[in-house]
Scaffold this active site. Structure first.
Site, PDB file in Angstrom:
ATOM      1  CG  LEU A  75      36.663  35.425  28.524  1.00 23.98           C
ATOM      2  CD1 LEU A  75      36.995  33.970  28.205  1.00 23.98           C
ATOM      3  CD2 LEU A  75      36.744  36.286  27.277  1.00 23.98           C
ATOM      4  CG  HIS A  76      39.226  34.330  35.051  1.00 24.92           C
ATOM      5  ND1 HIS A  76      40.579  34.127  34.912  1.00 24.92           N
ATOM      6  CD2 HIS A  76      39.056  34.928  36.248  1.00 24.92           C
ATOM      7  CE1 HIS A  76      41.201  34.572  36.004  1.00 24.92           C
ATOM      8  NE2 HIS A  76      40.297  35.065  36.827  1.00 24.92           N
ATOM      9  CB  ILE A  77      41.544  36.726  29.748  1.00 27.86           C
ATOM     10  CG1 ILE A  77      40.259  36.998  28.952  1.00 27.86           C
ATOM     11  CG2 ILE A  77      42.735  36.535  28.816  1.00 27.86           C
ATOM     12  CD1 ILE A  77      40.259  38.317  28.209  1.00 27.86           C
TER      13      ILE A  77
END
Length: 161
Positions: free
Chosen positions: A77-79
């Site tokens: 997950l890359h916010i």
């Protein structure tokens, strides 16, 4: 697209609108360099685990989270886009490397207003990493509105060993 019910589920890591990874305005994601999956345009700042497993990494700038599922699949997950430039400002991690998580366990809280006020795109890719993609026999994706920890956004079947 018909969303099949076969395969292991990955749920939305954030609530919001799910789009195809190819629609992300960042070539490293849209070109599937990091992996394949979807991206979420979040409506709030709560990020949760999309599958059960072990936290394999938390980025130094607190904007990336890797989880290795119990079947060996690694998900990232890359916010936000380019949020590495914030050096962790606006991100409050709730996990550390080595923690066990269940689907829906809190990973991070992010101040979306801060990101938007600073001009960052909050679109958050959720991908099966390039190291794990070759283990996947079939991947089906679902776009549209999703609720964190509940809505299935991907299903995968692993290659049999």
């Amino acid at each position: 697209m018909l969303f099949q019910s076969k395969g292991e589920p990955l749920v939305a890591a954030m609530s919001g609108h799910v789009v195809a990874i190819g629609d992300v305005d960042e070539p490293i994601f849209s070109g599937k360099v990091i992996g394949d999956g979807v991206a979420i345009i979040p409506v709030d700042g709560e990020a949760v685990a999309p599958l059960s497993g072990i936290v394999s990494f938390v980025g130094d700038q607190k904007h990336t989270y890797g989880i290795t599922g119990y079947d060996g699949l690694e998900v990232l997950l890359h916010i936000g886009i380019d949020t590495v430039k914030l050096n962790g400002e606006g991100f409050t991690p709730h996990v550390k490397k080595g923690d066990r998580v269940s689907v829906g366990s809190p990973l991070c809280t992010v101040d979306l207003k801060l990101l938007k006020d600073r001009g960052f795109d909050v679109t958050s890719p959720l991908v099966i990493t390039s190291q794990s993609v070759d283990k996947v026999k079939r991947l089906t994706l679902r776009t549209g509105d999703a609720k964190a920890g509940e809505t299935v956004v991907m299903r995968y079947t692993l290659v049999k060993k």
